[in-house]
Design a protein around this motif. Structure first.
Motif, short mmCIF file in Angstrom:
data_model
loop_
_atom_site.label_atom_id
_atom_site.label_comp_id
_atom_site.label_asym_id
_atom_site.label_seq_id
_atom_site.Cartn_x
_atom_site.Cartn_y
_atom_site.Cartn_z
N PRO A 40 0.80 -1.23 0.00
CA PRO A 40 0.00 0.00 0.00
C PRO A 40 0.83 1.27 0.00
CG PRO A 40 -0.94 -1.62 1.51
CD PRO A 40 0.37 -2.17 1.04
N SER A 41 2.08 1.19 0.53
CA SER A 41 2.91 2.39 0.58
C SER A 41 3.90 2.45 -0.58
CB SER A 41 3.67 2.42 1.91
OG SER A 41 4.50 1.27 2.03
N PRO A 83 -5.95 7.65 0.24
CA PRO A 83 -6.74 7.00 1.29
C PRO A 83 -6.02 5.85 1.99
CG PRO A 83 -8.14 7.48 -0.58
CD PRO A 83 -6.74 7.83 -1.00
N ASP A 84 -5.09 5.17 1.27
CA ASP A 84 -4.40 4.05 1.91
C ASP A 84 -3.08 4.46 2.55
OD1 ASP A 84 -2.91 4.54 -0.33
OD2 ASP A 84 -2.84 2.48 -1.04
N GLY A 85 -2.81 5.76 2.63
CA GLY A 85 -1.60 6.21 3.30
C GLY A 85 -0.76 7.13 2.43
N HIS A 87 2.41 8.04 -0.02
CA HIS A 87 3.21 7.42 -1.07
C HIS A 87 4.29 8.38 -1.53
CE1 HIS A 87 0.26 4.09 -2.05
NE2 HIS A 87 -0.48 4.91 -1.30
N HIS A 353 -7.93 11.50 -5.10
CA HIS A 353 -7.84 10.34 -4.20
C HIS A 353 -7.42 9.09 -4.96
CE1 HIS A 353 -9.74 12.89 -1.23
NE2 HIS A 353 -10.83 13.00 -1.98
N SER A 354 -6.62 9.28 -6.02
CA SER A 354 -6.30 8.14 -6.88
C SER A 354 -5.18 8.54 -7.84
CB SER A 354 -7.54 7.75 -7.69
OG SER A 354 -7.23 6.81 -8.70
#
Length: 434
Positions: A40-41, A83-85, A87, A353-354
């Protein structure tokens, strides 16, 4: 009035920052390729397709330094928030040797590796080929779409009849640059006989065509006494071209040449003992100031979205941080638009968000940038960034308005004319399929 001269005080530095965009350089954190996993990161990858070998290697290396510093600044701030952290950004460089076929081959590697963002700029011929290929790829593979961010390819067609939803340009196009240059020439009563010379590809031909049309409209008394197009990146000795310029009786040269094609041209003029005025797109770096020397003081002009002698605390801090990171004089080529591009990309990804190309493209449309000393907006109609332009004139370091020199040459550029983004915008014929 169309523009103001050097008495104009540029944007005052301030703390206001739109969309959390900042260019004050913080300590850097480097990103290693081993971080590019699928966790995720995992980093957000950016593919740079550029000439890292061949006659324009110095231009490609200059781009890489600017992009890497902009990326490092963002990573030092914690990267891109999704949203997942958080990057980090990761730059992958693909050498296209400044060729179209090599660029298309590199793009195939990019899409095979599912890299969502492609950046390129040195060569409009390459950019046009990439736009066409990316259009086809994105239609063929809607789940693996790619977004093309262009920092220097300035052929007007890219945001006119060849415009694409998947392409965004962060540099002023050639017509915008020529428009402000010819505004300055219009008020130069000593410019009477003009010679046009450029590189023989879409960009160079377009520059000459724009110069003819705009000068005819703004200064019908000016005579175009000669015009040449030469092979790009292949001429080592410009003395035959300079002989033609001399024979023409020209007092002024207008050129869009860049890289070694510009440096070798102005060196040949200097070696011939000629005192000509040069109105250029790119005479402020990549060896040109040193090659021109004293002959260029007060006679050579360049157009850009920013230059080191703009002035103001924030602008000075931006430039001095770059010089601290890259202290070698030959590395001194700071391009505001590349830092704006990476900052706006970061904000667009966070807004969307993407990293999905469609979502990021929609977030970029109409987006604004303001770091306190540079203001810009991405025009939604054609994906052309609208920003101020400066025409600057070559001076010796230490003269009024020239605190900083270029590449340790002892020569720098001071603002002669400033054009607000409202004045640099030109109409677009883009009919974009969204």
């Amino acid at each position: 009035m169309r523009f103001s001269f050097s008495s104009f005080s540029p944007f005052r530095a301030c703390c206001a920052v739109v969309c959390s965009l900042s260019l004050l350089i913080a300590p850097v954190t480097l990103v290693s390729a081993k971080d590019a996993g699928n966790t995720p990161s995992s980093p957000i990858r950016i593919a740079m397709i550029e000439g890292m070998s061949g006659p324009f290697t110095n231009a490609g290396q200059a781009v890489q330094r600017n992009i890497q510093l902009a990326i490092d600044h963002i990573n030092a701030q914690g990267g891109v928030i999704l949203p997942d952290g958080r990057h980090r950004l990761l730059l992958n460089v693909f050498d296209n040797k400044q060729g179209v076929e090599e660029s298309l081959s590199a793009l195939k590697q990019v899409t095979d590796q599912n890299i969502p963002f492609v950046i390129q700029g040195n060569s409009s011929a390459v950019a046009l080929a990439l736009v066409d290929a990316i259009n086809k790829h994105n239609q063929r593979a809607p789940d693996q779409r790619v977004l093309f961010l262009n920092y220097s390819a300035v052929d007007p067609a890219l945001t006119n009849d060849k415009c694409s939803f998947w392409h965004f340009r962060f540099d002023a196009n050639a017509d915008m640059r020529m428009d402000v240059l010819t505004e300055v020439i219009k008020n130069d009563s000593r410019a009477k006989n003009v010679y046009l010379i450029g590189q023989d590809y879409s960009f160079g031909r377009g520059v000459n065509q724009s110069a003819r049309a705009m000068l005819a409209r703004k200064r019908p008394d000016i005579h175009i006494v000669g015009e040449d197009l030469h092979p790009i990146g292949k001429i080592k000795d410009f003395s035959p071209y300079v002989a033609k310029i001399k024979a023409s009786g020209a007092d002024t040269v207008v050129t869009g040449n860049w890289g070694n094609d510009l440096t070798l041209l102005v060196k040949a003029v200097k070696d011939a003992g000629m005192s000509l005025k040069f109105y250029t797109f790119y005479a402020n770096a990549l060896g040109a100031p040193a090659a021109i020397g004293d002959a260029g003081v007060g006679r050579v002009r360049a157009v850009a979205e920013w230059h080191p002698n703009v002035g103001g605390n924030d602008s000075d801090a931006f430039y001095q941080a770059f010089r601290q990171r890259y202290p070698n004089p030959q590395d001194d080529y700071l391009l505001m638009r590349m830092h704006v591009m990476i900052e706006m990309l970061r904000t667009a990804i966070q807004t969307a968000h993407s990293t999905d190309a469609t979502a990021v493209a929609k977030a970029l449309e109409g987006a604004r940038f303001n770091n306190g000393f540079h203001h810009a907006q991405m025009r939604a109609q054609d994906h052309q960034l609208l920003q101020p332009l400066y025409v600057s004139v070559m001076q010796k370091k230490g003269e009024t308005g020239t605190r900083f020199d270029n590449e340790g040459s002892g020569y720098g550029f001071k603002t002669e004319a400033f054009f607000d983004s409202r004045l640099t915008a030109l109409p677009s014929s883009c009919k974009m399929d969204k």
